[in-house]
Design an enzyme around this catalytic site. Structure first.
Site, short mmCIF file in Angstrom:
data_model
loop_
_atom_site.label_atom_id
_atom_site.label_comp_id
_atom_site.label_asym_id
_atom_site.label_seq_id
_atom_site.Cartn_x
_atom_site.Cartn_y
_atom_site.Cartn_z
N GLU A 1 117.60 57.02 61.94
CA GLU A 1 116.75 58.19 61.85
C GLU A 1 115.34 57.70 62.12
O GLU A 1 114.86 56.80 61.42
CB GLU A 1 116.87 58.79 60.44
N CYS B 1 109.57 62.14 57.15
CA CYS B 1 110.11 62.33 58.50
C CYS B 1 110.09 63.79 58.89
O CYS B 1 110.15 64.13 60.07
CB CYS B 1 111.52 61.75 58.58
N GLY C 1 113.44 54.49 59.90
CA GLY C 1 112.17 53.80 60.13
C GLY C 1 111.62 54.14 61.49
O GLY C 1 111.78 55.27 61.97
N GLY D 1 114.46 51.14 65.48
CA GLY D 1 115.74 51.85 65.61
C GLY D 1 116.36 51.62 66.98
O GLY D 1 117.56 51.32 67.10
P1 NAP Z 1 109.95 49.78 60.58
O1 NAP Z 1 108.90 48.90 61.09
O2 NAP Z 1 110.84 50.42 61.57
O3 NAP Z 1 110.81 48.95 59.52
C1 NAP Z 1 111.98 49.47 58.91
C2 NAP Z 1 112.95 48.33 58.62
O4 NAP Z 1 113.43 47.80 59.87
C3 NAP Z 1 112.31 47.17 57.89
O5 NAP Z 1 113.27 46.61 57.02
C4 NAP Z 1 111.98 46.22 58.99
O6 NAP Z 1 111.96 44.88 58.53
C5 NAP Z 1 113.15 46.42 59.93
N1 NAP Z 1 112.82 46.09 61.32
C6 NAP Z 1 111.62 46.15 61.94
N2 NAP Z 1 111.75 45.77 63.23
C7 NAP Z 1 113.04 45.45 63.41
C8 NAP Z 1 113.79 44.97 64.52
N3 NAP Z 1 113.25 44.73 65.71
N4 NAP Z 1 115.12 44.74 64.34
C9 NAP Z 1 115.71 44.98 63.14
N5 NAP Z 1 115.05 45.41 62.08
C10 NAP Z 1 113.73 45.66 62.20
O7 NAP Z 1 109.36 50.97 59.72
P2 NAP Z 1 108.30 50.97 58.53
O8 NAP Z 1 107.73 49.62 58.31
O9 NAP Z 1 108.94 51.60 57.40
O10 NAP Z 1 107.20 51.93 59.07
C11 NAP Z 1 106.60 51.76 60.34
C12 NAP Z 1 106.60 53.09 61.09
O11 NAP Z 1 107.93 53.64 61.10
C13 NAP Z 1 105.78 54.18 60.47
O12 NAP Z 1 104.43 54.08 60.79
C14 NAP Z 1 106.44 55.41 61.02
O13 NAP Z 1 105.96 55.68 62.30
C15 NAP Z 1 107.88 55.06 61.11
N6 NAP Z 1 108.70 55.57 59.97
C16 NAP Z 1 109.46 56.66 60.18
C17 NAP Z 1 110.22 57.15 59.15
C18 NAP Z 1 111.11 58.34 59.31
O14 NAP Z 1 111.55 58.86 58.31
N7 NAP Z 1 111.45 58.75 60.51
C19 NAP Z 1 110.22 56.55 57.90
C20 NAP Z 1 109.43 55.43 57.72
C21 NAP Z 1 108.68 54.96 58.77
P3 NAP Z 1 110.60 44.09 58.14
O15 NAP Z 1 109.52 45.10 57.99
O16 NAP Z 1 110.94 43.42 56.88
O17 NAP Z 1 110.38 43.14 59.26
#
Ligand code: NAP
Length: 522
Positions: free
Chosen positions: A265, A302, A241, A246
């Protein structure tokens, strides 16, 4: 199989008592039923304690038992049929063929880990027999094997609702290693998560495994996710994410009384280097392939090619012209969530506001649908990039890329120095480019997890030799991969057995080698 909006904690269906999460159809912004109420600290405790109990017996299962379990999970996922693809489509906006392909990849990787289990070489069994006559000192009998670390918390990824979510690569690798899994379902696809979670639970029951081998929780990342990473029964975290989430999990894991590894990742812009010979031979073809890779899946990979680097020349101009046309003609596509769409828009506005960056092209826009990713292509001179690498080299998650024009080869190499860690780097080259390619590869292998030639970084093969990893911020631990069979090592640790009697040794190390696995014997 139908969905109920409940968490799956061991063998029980549990209705959460915290704020409800709903899947959202990103093409229309319609909230979908059922609501998924978030879990509490008690739910986290129950799931983790069940996982700890299950670990005692699950880690001792034979290779064949575990392989059969993974195959059963694959079979149960396939048995859900079209309902899974339809729900995933509603919750993510991803096209049906893409989701069908992703399901095939998901069950394929479960079966690949089953094969891996039967091979047994990943146990890395090593036998140094006793040398009682050795002078000046005798040597003991010393044997090594890898064992599972303990229960693993898996965070499902938004952009792979099947292949990197509830029963995706992280879960398959952990279960193969002998580690129970507690999944924090991604809030963007709760219905898809429940369907897959029920399939995993059926497999647990049909294989007669302890209920705590698998649980699925819902709730906010900053509450349920953080509690999970802090729970003493959890011994490793796997996450895909955003960089901020992360890094937050890395800090939490490091601050525990017993720190644990986090395999996150996060962020990568996947530079693509266009070498002169390749541009002279096929600039327009390379541009066509690049635009396809950039815009596939609304760029939500990613490994999306977010940075292109070439040497100032008429041939690079031809590439830029063809890529500009390609991006202008690209259809818009629905992004996964309103939040990801809004982050994309912010990233694009950020680049538009940078003095050194010029917008070359904007793709088409379907204004009848919500959360549409309109592709973007920018350009900048290398001087400007080198002066502000963190402003111009940011990850814009979606179909946006920046072409950087270098004056000479030295500037290309300087640019590599300025890059953060990456999942991939790509070279387009011919034989005439060998000398420069050699220098670039020499610099790039210190920065990335995978180097590819005359291809495109999107499309990650699930196989033995794949590395989907790289130095920070691509991942939190550059020594591992999250795709392919080597991903199992994230959830294993080595143990040596010195002069332990045969009757007490684990099967992999007994003198008769009852599992018949390959061993290094000296
Ligand atoms: P995210 O906001 O990082 O969320 C991923 C997971 O982590 C969700 O289950 C989220 O829970 C949880 N989470 C969020 N903040 C957290 C924290 N402080 N502590 C623990 N867990 C936490 O990612 P996303 O919603 O999938 O996408 C947002 C951004 O992430 C994208 O715009 C992109 O930049 C990036 N992304 C990167 C990749 C990659 O492959 N590198 C893949 C997807 C996304 P909740 O949402 O339920 O609160």
């Amino acid at each position: 199989m139908h969905i109920t909006g409940q968490m799956l904690i061991g063998s029980r269906d549990v209705t959460g008592s915290q704020a409800a999460i709903r899947g959202i159809d990103p093409a229309t912004n319609e909230a979908l039923d059922p609501p998924y109420n978030g879990g509490t600290q008690d739910d986290v405790n129950t799931a983790c304690e069940l996982a700890a109990q299950a670990f005692r017996t699950y880690r001792k299962t034979s290779l064949e038992e575990r392989a059969g379990f993974l195959e059963k999970v694959a079979e149960r996922i396939e048995a859900i049929g079209d309902a899974l693809i339809e729900r995933a489509h509603r919750e993510t906006g991803l096209p049906l063929p893409r989701l069908q392909g992703e399901r095939a990849r998901t069950v394929g990787q479960l079966r690949l880990f089953a094969r891996e289990l039967r091979r047994g070489d990943w146990i890395d069994a090593r036998v140094d027999c006793a040398l009682p006559e050795r002078q000046p000192l005798p040597r003991s009998d010393i044997r090594l094997q890898y064992i599972p670390v303990g229960p693993v918390a898996v965070f499902g990824a938004s952009n792979f609702p099947l292949a990197f979510s509830v029963a995706g690569g992280d879960t398959a690798a952990a279960l193969a290693a002998g580690a129970p899994v507690v999944v924090k379902g991604h809030s963007a696809h709760p219905g898809t998560s429940e369907l897959v979670g029920r399939a995993v639970r059926e497999a647990v029951q049909e294989c007669g495994l302890p209920e705590g081998v698998f649980s699925l929780l819902f709730g906010s990342g900053s509450e349920i996710g953080q509690s999970l990473a802090k729970h003493p029964a959890i011994k490793a975290v796997a996450f895909t994410g955003s960089r901020s989430a992360g890094v937050s999990l890395m800090k939490t894991a490091a601050a525990r009384p017993e720190p644990i590894p986090v395999f996150a990742e996060m962020s990568s812009i996947n530079p693509v280097f266009l070498l002169p010979g390749a541009l002279a031979q096929r600039a327009a073809d390379v541009a066509r392939g690049f635009v396809q890779s950039l815009t596939m899946g609304a760029g939500q990979f990613c490994t999306n090619p977010g940075l292109v680097i070439g040497l100032k020349s008429a041939e690079l101009d031809a590439f830029i012209q063809a890529a500009t046309e390609g991006v202008k003609n690209a259809d818009s596509a629905t992004m996964l969530t309103p939040g990801i769409y809004s982050a994309y828009q912010q990233g694009v506005e950020h680049l538009k506001g940078q003095a050194g960056a010029t917008l070359l092209a904007e793709g088409k826009l379907d204004s009848d649908r919500s959360n549409q990713c309109q592709a973007r292509l920018f350009t900048a001179q290398a001087d400007a990039f080198l002066a502000k690498p963190h402003d111009l080299g940011i990850e814009v998650f979606g179909a946006s890329s920046l072409v950087v024009v270098c004056d000479d080869e030295a500037q290309m190499l300087q640019l590599i120095e300025k890059l953060e860690g990456q999942l991939t780097a790509t070279l387009h080259m011919t034989e005439d480019d060998t000398e420069l390619a050699d220098r670039l590869v020499d610099a790039l292998e210190l920065k990335v997890g995978r180097i590819l030639v005359n291809g495109y970084p999107t499309g990650v093969e699930v196989c033995d030799a794949m590395v989907h990893g790289g130095p920070f911020p691509a991942t939190s631990d550059s020594r591992t991969t999250s795709v392919g069979t080597a991903a199992i090592y994230r959830f294993l640790r080595p143990v040596s057995y010195q002069d332990v009697p045969d009757a007490v040794l684990p099967p992999a190390l007994k003198r008769a080698n009852p599992w018949g696995i390959p061993r290094r014997e000296a």
